[in-house]
Structure formats: structure tokens, C-alpha cells
Scaffold this motif. Structure first.
Motif, PDB file in Angstrom:
ATOM      1  N   ASP A  77      -3.590 -18.859 -15.984  1.00 17.09           N
ATOM      2  CA  ASP A  77      -3.857 -19.968 -15.066  1.00 17.09           C
ATOM      3  C   ASP A  77      -5.041 -19.693 -14.149  1.00 17.09           C
ATOM      4  O   ASP A  77      -5.900 -20.561 -13.946  1.00 17.09           O
ATOM      5  CB  ASP A  77      -2.600 -20.302 -14.260  1.00 17.09           C
ATOM      6  N   CYS A  78      -5.117 -18.495 -13.607  1.00 15.93           N
ATOM      7  CA  CYS A  78      -6.235 -18.168 -12.725  1.00 15.93           C
ATOM      8  C   CYS A  78      -7.514 -17.967 -13.542  1.00 15.93           C
ATOM      9  O   CYS A  78      -8.602 -18.322 -13.089  1.00 15.93           O
ATOM     10  CB  CYS A  78      -5.930 -16.912 -11.919  1.00 15.93           C
ATOM     11  N   GLY A  79      -7.384 -17.416 -14.748  1.00  9.63           N
ATOM     12  CA  GLY A  79      -8.546 -17.209 -15.610  1.00  9.63           C
ATOM     13  C   GLY A  79      -9.186 -18.527 -15.984  1.00  9.63           C
ATOM     14  O   GLY A  79     -10.419 -18.669 -15.960  1.00  9.63           O
ATOM     15  N   VAL A  80      -8.380 -19.516 -16.325  1.00 10.28           N
ATOM     16  CA  VAL A  80      -8.902 -20.843 -16.673  1.00 10.28           C
ATOM     17  C   VAL A  80      -9.564 -21.487 -15.450  1.00 10.28           C
ATOM     18  O   VAL A  80     -10.635 -22.090 -15.552  1.00 10.28           O
ATOM     19  CB  VAL A  80      -7.788 -21.745 -17.251  1.00 10.28           C
ATOM     20  N   ALA A  81      -8.949 -21.339 -14.283  1.00 11.22           N
ATOM     21  CA  ALA A  81      -9.534 -21.910 -13.059  1.00 11.22           C
ATOM     22  C   ALA A  81     -10.917 -21.308 -12.804  1.00 11.22           C
ATOM     23  O   ALA A  81     -11.878 -22.027 -12.494  1.00 11.22           O
ATOM     24  CB  ALA A  81      -8.602 -21.664 -11.868  1.00 11.22           C
ATOM     25  N   LEU A  82     -11.032 -19.993 -12.968  1.00  5.52           N
ATOM     26  CA  LEU A  82     -12.336 -19.338 -12.765  1.00  5.52           C
ATOM     27  C   LEU A  82     -13.328 -19.746 -13.853  1.00  5.52           C
ATOM     28  O   LEU A  82     -14.517 -19.911 -13.581  1.00  5.52           O
ATOM     29  CB  LEU A  82     -12.167 -17.814 -12.772  1.00  5.52           C
ATOM     30  N   ALA A  83     -12.820 -19.917 -15.073  1.00  6.27           N
ATOM     31  CA  ALA A  83     -13.694 -20.337 -16.172  1.00  6.27           C
ATOM     32  C   ALA A  83     -14.351 -21.676 -15.836  1.00  6.27           C
ATOM     33  O   ALA A  83     -15.543 -21.873 -16.080  1.00  6.27           O
ATOM     34  CB  ALA A  83     -12.899 -20.443 -17.475  1.00  6.27           C
ATOM     35  N   HIS A  84     -13.581 -22.594 -15.248  1.00  8.79           N
ATOM     36  CA  HIS A  84     -14.142 -23.904 -14.888  1.00  8.79           C
ATOM     37  C   HIS A  84     -15.232 -23.762 -13.829  1.00  8.79           C
ATOM     38  O   HIS A  84     -16.230 -24.473 -13.874  1.00  8.79           O
ATOM     39  CB  HIS A  84     -13.035 -24.852 -14.407  1.00  8.79           C
ATOM     40  N   VAL A  85     -15.052 -22.841 -12.896  1.00  4.39           N
ATOM     41  CA  VAL A  85     -16.085 -22.615 -11.875  1.00  4.39           C
ATOM     42  C   VAL A  85     -17.385 -22.172 -12.549  1.00  4.39           C
ATOM     43  O   VAL A  85     -18.466 -22.670 -12.236  1.00  4.39           O
ATOM     44  CB  VAL A  85     -15.615 -21.551 -10.848  1.00  4.39           C
ATOM     45  N   LEU A  86     -17.275 -21.252 -13.517  1.00  2.00           N
ATOM     46  CA  LEU A  86     -18.479 -20.754 -14.202  1.00  2.00           C
ATOM     47  C   LEU A  86     -19.110 -21.842 -15.060  1.00  2.00           C
ATOM     48  O   LEU A  86     -20.325 -22.021 -15.068  1.00  2.00           O
ATOM     49  CB  LEU A  86     -18.144 -19.536 -15.067  1.00  2.00           C
ATOM     50  N   VAL A  87     -18.273 -22.601 -15.766  1.00  5.89           N
ATOM     51  CA  VAL A  87     -18.771 -23.660 -16.645  1.00  5.89           C
ATOM     52  C   VAL A  87     -19.529 -24.720 -15.839  1.00  5.89           C
ATOM     53  O   VAL A  87     -20.540 -25.252 -16.278  1.00  5.89           O
ATOM     54  CB  VAL A  87     -17.598 -24.304 -17.426  1.00  5.89           C
ATOM     55  N   GLU A  88     -19.023 -24.988 -14.629  1.00  3.54           N
ATOM     56  CA  GLU A  88     -19.673 -25.998 -13.787  1.00  3.54           C
ATOM     57  C   GLU A  88     -20.872 -25.415 -13.037  1.00  3.54           C
ATOM     58  O   GLU A  88     -21.424 -26.043 -12.137  1.00  3.54           O
ATOM     59  CB  GLU A  88     -18.646 -26.603 -12.827  1.00  3.54           C
ATOM     60  N   ASN A  89     -21.235 -24.201 -13.420  1.00  2.00           N
ATOM     61  CA  ASN A  89     -22.391 -23.527 -12.836  1.00  2.00           C
ATOM     62  C   ASN A  89     -22.260 -23.380 -11.319  1.00  2.00           C
ATOM     63  O   ASN A  89     -23.219 -23.580 -10.570  1.00  2.00           O
ATOM     64  CB  ASN A  89     -23.673 -24.282 -13.195  1.00  2.00           C
ATOM     65  N   GLU A  90     -21.049 -23.020 -10.890  1.00  2.00           N
ATOM     66  CA  GLU A  90     -20.795 -22.906  -9.460  1.00  2.00           C
ATOM     67  C   GLU A  90     -20.389 -21.495  -9.078  1.00  2.00           C
ATOM     68  O   GLU A  90     -19.646 -21.281  -8.124  1.00  2.00           O
ATOM     69  CB  GLU A  90     -19.722 -23.920  -9.058  1.00  2.00           C
ATOM     70  N   ARG A  91     -20.887 -20.525  -9.841  1.00  2.00           N
ATOM     71  CA  ARG A  91     -20.526 -19.142  -9.574  1.00  2.00           C
ATOM     72  C   ARG A  91     -20.882 -18.739  -8.140  1.00  2.00           C
ATOM     73  O   ARG A  91     -20.209 -17.920  -7.521  1.00  2.00           O
ATOM     74  CB  ARG A  91     -21.239 -18.209 -10.563  1.00  2.00           C
ATOM     75  N   GLU A  92     -21.948 -19.327  -7.604  1.00  2.00           N
ATOM     76  CA  GLU A  92     -22.370 -18.958  -6.255  1.00  2.00           C
ATOM     77  C   GLU A  92     -21.319 -19.323  -5.194  1.00  2.00           C
ATOM     78  O   GLU A  92     -21.388 -18.850  -4.071  1.00  2.00           O
ATOM     79  CB  GLU A  92     -23.712 -19.603  -5.905  1.00  2.00           C
ATOM     80  N   ARG A  93     -20.359 -20.170  -5.581  1.00  2.00           N
ATOM     81  CA  ARG A  93     -19.286 -20.474  -4.636  1.00  2.00           C
ATOM     82  C   ARG A  93     -18.277 -19.328  -4.503  1.00  2.00           C
ATOM     83  O   ARG A  93     -17.459 -19.320  -3.595  1.00  2.00           O
ATOM     84  CB  ARG A  93     -18.528 -21.729  -5.071  1.00  2.00           C
ATOM     85  N   LEU A  94     -18.303 -18.410  -5.466  1.00  2.00           N
ATOM     86  CA  LEU A  94     -17.409 -17.249  -5.416  1.00  2.00           C
ATOM     87  C   LEU A  94     -18.076 -16.194  -4.547  1.00  2.00           C
ATOM     88  O   LEU A  94     -19.036 -15.570  -4.961  1.00  2.00           O
ATOM     89  CB  LEU A  94     -17.146 -16.701  -6.829  1.00  2.00           C
ATOM     90  N   ARG A  95     -17.572 -16.013  -3.349  1.00  2.00           N
ATOM     91  CA  ARG A  95     -18.285 -15.188  -2.377  1.00  2.00           C
ATOM     92  C   ARG A  95     -17.423 -14.059  -1.828  1.00  2.00           C
ATOM     93  O   ARG A  95     -16.213 -14.111  -1.869  1.00  2.00           O
ATOM     94  CB  ARG A  95     -18.704 -16.066  -1.187  1.00  2.00           C
ATOM     95  N   THR A  96     -18.136 -13.080  -1.259  1.00  2.00           N
ATOM     96  CA  THR A  96     -17.486 -12.032  -0.474  1.00  2.00           C
ATOM     97  C   THR A  96     -17.917 -12.244   0.973  1.00  2.00           C
ATOM     98  O   THR A  96     -19.071 -12.575   1.235  1.00  2.00           O
ATOM     99  CB  THR A  96     -17.929 -10.636  -0.963  1.00  2.00           C
ATOM    100  N   CYS A  97     -16.997 -12.061   1.899  1.00  2.00           N
ATOM    101  CA  CYS A  97     -17.255 -12.289   3.326  1.00  2.00           C
ATOM    102  C   CYS A  97     -18.470 -11.495   3.809  1.00  2.00           C
ATOM    103  O   CYS A  97     -18.662 -10.340   3.439  1.00  2.00           O
ATOM    104  CB  CYS A  97     -16.021 -11.902   4.134  1.00  2.00           C
ATOM    105  N   ALA A  98     -19.281 -12.135   4.651  1.00  2.00           N
ATOM    106  CA  ALA A  98     -20.514 -11.507   5.137  1.00  2.00           C
ATOM    107  C   ALA A  98     -20.286 -10.604   6.351  1.00  2.00           C
ATOM    108  O   ALA A  98     -21.193  -9.884   6.755  1.00  2.00           O
ATOM    109  CB  ALA A  98     -21.532 -12.590   5.495  1.00  2.00           C
ATOM    110  N   ALA A  99     -19.101 -10.633   6.930  1.00  2.00           N
ATOM    111  CA  ALA A  99     -18.826  -9.734   8.060  1.00  2.00           C
ATOM    112  C   ALA A  99     -18.875  -8.291   7.544  1.00  2.00           C
ATOM    113  O   ALA A  99     -18.318  -7.997   6.493  1.00  2.00           O
ATOM    114  CB  ALA A  99     -17.463 -10.050   8.672  1.00  2.00           C
ATOM    115  N   PRO A 100     -19.550  -7.399   8.276  1.00  2.00           N
ATOM    116  CA  PRO A 100     -19.804  -6.053   7.737  1.00  2.00           C
ATOM    117  C   PRO A 100     -18.533  -5.242   7.462  1.00  2.00           C
ATOM    118  O   PRO A 100     -18.530  -4.417   6.565  1.00  2.00           O
ATOM    119  CB  PRO A 100     -20.662  -5.393   8.824  1.00  2.00           C
ATOM    120  N   ASP A 101     -17.477  -5.481   8.213  1.00  2.00           N
ATOM    121  CA  ASP A 101     -16.268  -4.674   8.027  1.00  2.00           C
ATOM    122  C   ASP A 101     -15.193  -5.444   7.265  1.00  2.00           C
ATOM    123  O   ASP A 101     -14.009  -5.144   7.358  1.00  2.00           O
ATOM    124  CB  ASP A 101     -15.729  -4.223   9.394  1.00  2.00           C
TER     125      ASP A 101
END
Ligand SMILES: [Zn+2]
Ligand SMILES: [Zn+2]
Length: 178
Positions: A113-137
Motif C-alpha cells: 500500500d505504501c509502495g503504490v502510494a510512493l509509486a504514484h508520487v514518482l509517476v506524477e513527477n512529484e519526487r521533489e515533494r518528498l522532503r527531509t526537514c531543513a532544521a539542522p538537528d
């Protein structure tokens, strides 16, 4: 389970806190309850080990340096997961699609279920929405769902505020010094 992307984020972030949020089988049971993962049998140490490995793979998708790497990691994961879509209504949730096989282990359920959800993000060319927090710690991941894709902190009420306060204090210090 309805909102799979939120579950991926929650799963990956169990590995980003001061204490490992999946250290024990009891932690996994708590996670399964919190995310309303349906059809889960008695959880074992093997389930825990499998879900921890899955957490690593999902984290690798979030932190992949490019689309090709993200696709490769996700394809490896999906390639060893049985996926059988079915429409379902349960526990008061509206009609939605389950992707996991009927007898799936909890790790296989989450992988499907989570793999398919992530697959849709990649297919829709929205990988940049998958982020890591910018706070240093902070190493929490999040999915940026803001319209202009401008979100940089994992949670605007905590990390965002914390960073704004830090920036304000730094400006105030510079003012005092001049
Ligand atoms: Zn469901
Ligand atoms: Zn953060």
C-alpha cells in the motif's frame, strides 16, 4: 488503512527520533494501531525485523539523489511484494483501494500500500515533494503538499517555529552588536 502516504511518513519518522520508534514488537503494535493497518495477525520479532528493513527502503526513496535511484529502490521493493488490488469499505472509512494480498504479513501489507502510494508520487513527477526537514538537528521526512512546494520544515508548529525564533534571535543579536 486509507491515507498511505501519511503512513509512509510516520513509518520513516519512527527512525528519526531520539528513541527508535520501532525498537520492540510493542512499538510495532502501537504503530499498527495508530495507522489503522487492517488485517494484522499476532506480531512477532520477525515482523519487526521486516518492517524495520522496509523503513530503510522507504527512507532511501525519500533521500534518493535522483529519480533513477528512487525508481530503482521502489521497483526492487515492489518486485518482491504481492499486490492484489481490491475495493473496500471498513471501520467507517469511505470506499478505498487495498493493494496488499489477503494473507499478507504486516511488512508486505505496508510494502504494497505504501509502495503504490510512493509509486504514484514518482509517476506524477512529484519526487521533489518528498522532503527531509531543513532544521539542522532534525531528520524527519515529510510530503510537501503546499501548492507552491515551498515547505521546508517537517512540522510548521514545531521545527518551523523553532527555526523562525532562532532566526529572529540571530537578527536581534546582530542588531545589539552593531
Ligand atoms: Zn483500508
Ligand atoms: Zn523537523
Amino acid at each position: 488503512m486509507v491515507y498511505s502516504l501519511a503512513t509512509v511518513v510516520d513509518l520513516v519518522n519512527t527512525g528519526a527520533g531520539e528513541r527508535d520508534g520501532l525498537a520492540e514488537v510493542a512499538d510495532l503494535a502501537e504503530f499498527v494501531g495508530r495507522r489503522e493497518v487492517s488485517g494484522v495477525r499476532t506480531l512477532t520479532r520477525r515482523d519487526l525485523a521486516e518492517v524495520r528493513a522496509l523503513r530503510e527502503a522507504f527512507h532511501a526513496v525519500f533521500t534518493a539523489p535522483d529519480q533513477t535511484t528512487a525508481v530503482r529502490v521502489l521497483n526492487t521493493l515492489l518486485g518482491r511484494t504481492r499486490i492484489t488490488p481490491s475495493l473496500t469499505e471498513h471501520d467507517g472509512h469511505p470506499l478505498h483501494v487495498h493493494y496488499f494480498a489477503p494473507d499478507a504479513s504486516v511488512a508486505e501489507h505496508l510494502a504494497a500500500d505504501c509502495g503504490v502510494a510512493l509509486a504514484h508520487v514518482l509517476v506524477e513527477n512529484e519526487r521533489e515533494r518528498l522532503r527531509t526537514c531543513a532544521a539542522p538537528d532534525c531528520s524527519h521526512v515529510f510530503v510537501d503538499e503546499s501548492r507552491n512546494r515551498s515547505r521546508v520544515y517537517c512540522d510548521s508548529r514545531t521545527c518551523g517555529n523553532r527555526m523562525h525564533v532562532a532566526a529572529y534571535r540571530a537578527r536581534a543579536r546582530r542588531r545589539d552588536a552593531s
